[in-house]
Design a protein around this motif. Structure first.
Motif, PDB file in Angstrom:
ATOM      1  N   ASP A   1       0.459  -1.380   0.237  1.00  6.99           N
ATOM      2  CA  ASP A   1       0.386   0.156   0.081  1.00  6.99           C
ATOM      3  C   ASP A   1       0.920   0.927  -0.254  1.00  6.99           C
ATOM      4  O   ASP A   1       1.489   1.240   1.297  1.00  6.99           O
ATOM      5  CB  ASP A   1      -0.829  -0.013   1.099  1.00  6.99           C
ATOM      6  CG  ASP A   1      -2.334   0.457   1.025  1.00  6.99           C
ATOM      7  OD1 ASP A   1      -2.104   1.611   0.458  1.00  6.99           O
ATOM      8  OD2 ASP A   1      -2.388   1.291   1.818  1.00  6.99           O
ATOM      9  N   VAL A   2       0.948   1.911  -0.783  1.00  5.70           N
ATOM     10  CA  VAL A   2       1.793   2.999  -1.313  1.00  5.70           C
ATOM     11  C   VAL A   2       1.563   4.566  -1.710  1.00  5.70           C
ATOM     12  O   VAL A   2       0.119   4.018  -2.338  1.00  5.70           O
ATOM     13  CB  VAL A   2       2.748   2.939  -2.337  1.00  5.70           C
ATOM     14  CG1 VAL A   2       3.511   4.151  -2.622  1.00  5.70           C
ATOM     15  CG2 VAL A   2       3.973   1.935  -2.307  1.00  5.70           C
ATOM     16  N   GLU A   3       1.025   5.602  -0.712  1.00  2.00           N
ATOM     17  CA  GLU A   3       0.103   6.324  -1.064  1.00  2.00           C
ATOM     18  C   GLU A   3       1.159   7.848  -0.823  1.00  2.00           C
ATOM     19  O   GLU A   3       1.597   8.498   0.317  1.00  2.00           O
ATOM     20  CB  GLU A   3      -0.554   6.247   0.534  1.00  2.00           C
ATOM     21  CG  GLU A   3      -1.780   7.590   0.146  1.00  2.00           C
ATOM     22  CD  GLU A   3      -2.953   7.755   1.875  1.00  2.00           C
ATOM     23  OE1 GLU A   3      -3.750   8.525   1.623  1.00  2.00           O
ATOM     24  OE2 GLU A   3      -2.937   6.829   1.928  1.00  2.00           O
ATOM     25  N   ASN A   4       1.081   8.981  -1.775  1.00  2.00           N
ATOM     26  CA  ASN A   4       1.256   9.850  -2.148  1.00  2.00           C
ATOM     27  C   ASN A   4       3.212   9.919  -1.589  1.00  2.00           C
ATOM     28  O   ASN A   4       4.141  10.885  -1.156  1.00  2.00           O
ATOM     29  CB  ASN A   4       0.797  11.103  -0.785  1.00  2.00           C
ATOM     30  CG  ASN A   4       1.055  12.797  -1.198  1.00  2.00           C
ATOM     31  OD1 ASN A   4       1.163  12.738  -2.283  1.00  2.00           O
ATOM     32  ND2 ASN A   4       1.723  13.481  -0.197  1.00  2.00           N
ATOM     33  N   LEU A   5       3.662   9.486  -2.595  1.00  2.00           N
ATOM     34  CA  LEU A   5       5.055   9.036  -2.397  1.00  2.00           C
ATOM     35  C   LEU A   5       5.517   9.940  -3.237  1.00  2.00           C
ATOM     36  O   LEU A   5       5.697   9.760  -4.750  1.00  2.00           O
ATOM     37  CB  LEU A   5       5.602   7.859  -3.466  1.00  2.00           C
ATOM     38  CG  LEU A   5       7.156   7.130  -3.534  1.00  2.00           C
ATOM     39  CD1 LEU A   5       7.821   7.135  -2.064  1.00  2.00           C
ATOM     40  CD2 LEU A   5       7.270   6.254  -4.394  1.00  2.00           C
ATOM     41  N   THR A   6       6.516  10.845  -2.645  1.00  5.20           N
ATOM     42  CA  THR A   6       7.355  11.408  -3.875  1.00  5.20           C
ATOM     43  C   THR A   6       8.673  11.520  -3.498  1.00  5.20           C
ATOM     44  O   THR A   6       9.595  11.190  -2.198  1.00  5.20           O
ATOM     45  CB  THR A   6       7.364  13.417  -3.122  1.00  5.20           C
ATOM     46  OG1 THR A   6       7.580  13.499  -1.432  1.00  5.20           O
ATOM     47  CG2 THR A   6       5.627  13.262  -3.097  1.00  5.20           C
ATOM     48  N   ILE A   7       9.435  11.445  -4.698  1.00  4.99           N
ATOM     49  CA  ILE A   7      11.381  12.123  -3.987  1.00  4.99           C
ATOM     50  C   ILE A   7      12.118  12.384  -4.882  1.00  4.99           C
ATOM     51  O   ILE A   7      11.544  13.153  -5.959  1.00  4.99           O
ATOM     52  CB  ILE A   7      11.461  10.238  -5.004  1.00  4.99           C
ATOM     53  CG1 ILE A   7      10.949   9.302  -4.294  1.00  4.99           C
ATOM     54  CG2 ILE A   7      13.105  10.331  -5.493  1.00  4.99           C
ATOM     55  CD1 ILE A   7      11.304   7.814  -6.124  1.00  4.99           C
ATOM     56  N   ASP A   8      13.013  13.893  -3.693  1.00  5.65           N
ATOM     57  CA  ASP A   8      13.193  14.590  -4.559  1.00  5.65           C
ATOM     58  C   ASP A   8      14.254  14.716  -4.449  1.00  5.65           C
ATOM     59  O   ASP A   8      15.318  13.714  -3.832  1.00  5.65           O
ATOM     60  CB  ASP A   8      12.353  15.583  -3.614  1.00  5.65           C
ATOM     61  CG  ASP A   8      11.056  16.226  -3.964  1.00  5.65           C
ATOM     62  OD1 ASP A   8      10.509  15.822  -4.636  1.00  5.65           O
ATOM     63  OD2 ASP A   8      10.824  16.112  -3.036  1.00  5.65           O
ATOM     64  N   ILE A   9      15.315  14.930  -5.657  1.00  7.78           N
ATOM     65  CA  ILE A   9      16.748  14.859  -5.367  1.00  7.78           C
ATOM     66  C   ILE A   9      17.766  16.300  -5.749  1.00  7.78           C
ATOM     67  O   ILE A   9      17.439  17.056  -7.230  1.00  7.78           O
ATOM     68  CB  ILE A   9      17.406  14.424  -7.109  1.00  7.78           C
ATOM     69  CG1 ILE A   9      16.603  13.238  -6.661  1.00  7.78           C
ATOM     70  CG2 ILE A   9      19.139  14.292  -7.364  1.00  7.78           C
ATOM     71  CD1 ILE A   9      16.459  12.087  -7.778  1.00  7.78           C
ATOM     72  N   PRO A  10      18.598  16.734  -4.522  1.00  9.87           N
ATOM     73  CA  PRO A  10      18.999  17.999  -4.905  1.00  9.87           C
ATOM     74  C   PRO A  10      19.835  18.439  -6.399  1.00  9.87           C
ATOM     75  O   PRO A  10      21.108  17.008  -6.212  1.00  9.87           O
ATOM     76  CB  PRO A  10      19.727  18.141  -3.861  1.00  9.87           C
ATOM     77  CG  PRO A  10      19.448  16.919  -2.277  1.00  9.87           C
ATOM     78  CD  PRO A  10      18.471  15.575  -3.888  1.00  9.87           C
ATOM     79  N   THR A  11      19.861  19.274  -6.622  1.00  4.12           N
ATOM     80  CA  THR A  11      21.087  19.453  -7.533  1.00  4.12           C
ATOM     81  C   THR A  11      21.486  20.520  -7.832  1.00  4.12           C
ATOM     82  O   THR A  11      20.394  21.354  -7.379  1.00  4.12           O
ATOM     83  CB  THR A  11      19.847  19.110  -9.588  1.00  4.12           C
ATOM     84  OG1 THR A  11      19.305  19.885  -9.599  1.00  4.12           O
ATOM     85  CG2 THR A  11      19.394  17.025  -9.477  1.00  4.12           C
TER      86      THR A  11
END
Length: 328
Positions: free
Chosen positions: A5-15
């Protein structure tokens, strides 16, 4: 309770240019025995989503989710030891390129036995017997003699079969397969897909298949999520999404592949103009609007998910296509 069960997954990567929003609020569930295919262009966030489930993201990536639960286990709150105990045991991954995933310095037998001995505490003989059994099960002949070979001594198709056998060593509940047939020729691709389908039915596993090949999805998956610029723009049962695609991006993808019996030899296929947008900085509205023939002013505002039918949803302002079938 779903297996995953996955809800509102976000992935951010600093560049250096700013914060890259690689995955932007995706949600899905997966039951035992189901196959979810995640499809979309390169750079849409498919592989990062699969790595996030296994907590194998690059060190700079930041993973957030309201819920990420595997069989009742909170993966966001789990400690390193608990996640290590899950990986390779109840959750396994088949990587895109086996030659870079298999260790060139160790034999096939050593690499197959490692996970089983780590999680099941069996002796070398039992691990070897299990390895031989699974190599035979995935269609490798003279399996016992393969245990002493190194990855470079095997063809691409055999290495991919070894990766599948490795993922099955502990009989996992979930396998995540990231483009498992990309480096293989068409004949071997068909064999690997049939093998995955047969093994899933035999072991009762759930499968997440990351791919850009819609033909693969039609043959293998029960559910499909169409991903664009880090977001699921349409998701639902394969029959519903392929039979009545509602999002313009899904329609464009389906127009770009030939249809047996309908596409004439030499007939041009459909295309989607433009490029995937830059995901660095502040993102607003529908990310597909600059490539969409139906874009309107309100597409620059937040576009919420809309339910088309139970289990079938999309993120678009257009009225859904309920009876039109595959776009012409």
């Amino acid at each position: 309770m779903p297996l995953l069960d996955v809800e509102n997954l976000t992935i951010d990567i600093p560049t250096e240019a700013g914060l890259l929003h690689a995955v932007n609020g995706i949600s899905f569930t997966l039951e035992r025995g189901e196959t979810l295919a995640i499809v979309g262009e390169s750079g849409s966030g498919k592989s990062l989503t699969s790595l996030a489930l296994m907590d194998l993201l690059p060190s700079r990536a930041v993973r957030r989710a309201d819920t990420m639960r595997f069989d009742g286990i909170d993966l966001m709150a789990a400690g390193e030891r608990e996640k290590e105990n899950l990986r390779g045991d109840r959750m396994a991954m088949i990587f895109q390129e086996p030659m870079t995933s298999l260790n060139p310095a160790y034999t096939i037998g050593d690499q197959l036995a490692e996970a089983l001995r780590r999680h099941r505490r069996v002796d070398r003989r039992a691990a070897r017997e299990r390895a031989v059994h699974l190599l035979e099960r995935v269609g490798i002949t003279a399996a016992a003699s393969r245990l002493g070979q190194y990855p470079h001594q095997l063809s691409g198709g055999l290495r991919q079969r070894v990766m599948i056998a490795m993922a099955l060593m502990c009989e996992p509940d979930l396998i995540v397969a990231d483009e498992p047939t990309t480096a293989l020729d068409v004949t071997i691709q068909a064999q690997i897909l049939k093998l995955l389908r047969d093994l899933q039915q035999e072991f009762g596993m759930a499968l997440i298949l990351v791919t850009h090949d819609l033909g693969v999805v039609a043959r293998v998956a029960t559910k499909v999520a169409v991903m664009y610029a880090g977001r699921f723009v349409e998701a639902g049962p394969v029959e519903a999404v392929f039979g009545a695609p509602s999002h313009p991006y899904t329609q464009g993808l389906l127009r770009s592949i030939p249809v047996p019996g309908r596409t004439r030899p030499g007939e041009p296929l459909g295309t989607i103009p433009g490029q995937v947008p830059n995901l660095v900085g502040t993102l607003t509205g529908c990310m597909f609007r600059n490539r969409c023939d139906h874009a309107a002013g309100r597409c620059a505002e937040e576009v919420p998910d809309r339910t088309i039918l139970p289990g079938h949803r999309m993120a678009c302002i257009l009225e859904p296509t309920l009876a039109g079938g595959r776009p012409q």
